[in-house]
Scaffold this motif. Structure first.
Motif, PDB file in Angstrom:
ATOM      1  N   GLN A  47      53.559  40.633  71.009  1.00  0.00           N
ATOM      2  CA  GLN A  47      53.169  40.209  72.354  1.00  0.00           C
ATOM      3  C   GLN A  47      52.470  38.855  72.317  1.00  0.00           C
ATOM      4  O   GLN A  47      52.704  37.993  73.177  1.00  0.00           O
ATOM      5  CB  GLN A  47      52.256  41.257  72.988  1.00  0.00           C
ATOM      6  N   LYS A  65      55.003  36.042  71.810  1.00  0.00           N
ATOM      7  CA  LYS A  65      55.731  35.718  73.042  1.00  0.00           C
ATOM      8  C   LYS A  65      54.932  34.765  73.926  1.00  0.00           C
ATOM      9  O   LYS A  65      55.501  33.974  74.680  1.00  0.00           O
ATOM     10  CB  LYS A  65      56.054  36.994  73.812  1.00  0.00           C
ATOM     11  N   GLU A 113      53.025  34.896  63.269  1.00  0.00           N
ATOM     12  CA  GLU A 113      53.949  35.509  64.228  1.00  0.00           C
ATOM     13  C   GLU A 113      54.724  36.680  63.636  1.00  0.00           C
ATOM     14  O   GLU A 113      55.285  37.490  64.376  1.00  0.00           O
ATOM     15  CB  GLU A 113      54.936  34.454  64.741  1.00  0.00           C
TER      16      GLU A 113
END
Length: 302
Positions: A37, A40, A125
């Motif tokens: 999340q 993103k 990430e």
């Protein structure tokens, strides 16, 4: 997959007992989901391990996290999640980018070998560890760490951050030696132009309780960079690596610590307490409680 949410706290007590900034997030602590999340949103996850009565956690909250350059970096680049070193909330750790087995906060802290608070772990990430900070860092160096953890500067640029108004030469001490005598080993890694190194010599290595513990060690000092620092994989200054009589590392201090914690770490190794108590924090808490029960005033920041 469990649903993930980030809610922002306007008033929340952190694990150090201080009010956490409003931009700290709350999640279900399924870290693979949290990492996805955050990615993103163009951010990375920062895990903050704290505990009650932690003066360094208080310093982080009250000094670093009240400065605009730091706050702007944190809000723009990171999702900050708070974990308690001794907490029982369920956490799902990141295993190669996928969900691992659930465990408690304190189990995760033990798995990651968190020995100091605050400990900050920055995840990239894919859920890999981009940077880990063990202990408190002053604002200028902390901001450089945030720049490195978010990919804005190189590791070399981060390591080369130097503070203004600091000594241009390495500090010297009469107890530094180049020979072993069969004692446990304390190795100091430093650089010139390092404010925290100067403070270590000025405020810590002059204290009687620290000097008394240092008598139980062979004490060496090496510059960073250098072959000894590379061999020990030292990335931060000052770093103090404490080893047993055979030269096997027991614990290292990778930031600036006050005299009580430095003396405690030296005692932890010299006394052999690490053989029975793997957690330095538990050792230090027991020592603190024992001192207070005898009527001794203990100020962890002095």
């Amino acid at each position: 997959m469990r649903k993930v949410f980030f809610a922002f706290l306007f008033v929340s007590l952190s694990a150090s007992g201080q009010e956490a900034p409003s931009w700290f997030a709350v999640s279900l602590l399924n870290l693979p989901d949290d990492v996805a999340q955050a990615a993103k949103a163009g951010k990375r996850v920062m895990l903050y391990f704290g505990q009650d009565r932690c003066p360094y956690c208080m310093q982080l909250m009250e000094v670093n996290f009240r400065q605009r350059p730091t706050v702007e970096r944190m809000q723009k680049r990171f999702v900050a999640l708070e974990l308690n070193l001794w907490g029982d909330r369920e956490v799902v750790w990141v295993e190669g980018g996928i969900s691992g087995k659930p465990m408690t906060e304190k189990q995760l802290a033990a798995r990651l070998k968190v020995q100091f608070t605050p400990t900050l772990i920055f995840l990239d990430e894919k859920g890999g560890i981009a940077l880990r900070l063990n202990g408190y860092y002053a604002p200028e160096r902390f901001n450089a760490a945030l720049d490195y953890a978010s990919g804005k500067i190189s590791r070399t640029a981060f390591q080369n951050v130097r503070e203004k108004n600091s000594n241009e030469k390495l500090n010297d001490q009469p107890f530094f030696t180049t020979a072993r005598s069969g004692k446990p080993l304390a190795v100091f890694f430093e650089t010139p132009r390092c404010f925290e190194c100067d403070a270590l010599h000025r405020e810590v290595l002059t204290r009687p309780e620290v000097l008394e513990q240092l008598k139980k060690f062979d004490v060496m000092r090496f510059p960073v960079p250098g072959k000894e620092a590379r061999s020990a994989r030292v990335d931060y200054v000052p770093t103090i690596v404490l080893s047993d009589v055979r030269g096997r590392e027991v614990i290292r201090l990778e930031a600036y610590f006050r005299p009580f914690h430095v003396a405690g770490a030296l005692d932890y190794v010299a006394s052999g307490a690490y053989r029975k108590e793997p957690s330095f924090q538990r050792f230090l808490q027991t020592k603190t409680d024992r001192m207070r029960s005898r009527g001794t005033e203990v100020d962890l920041w002095k």
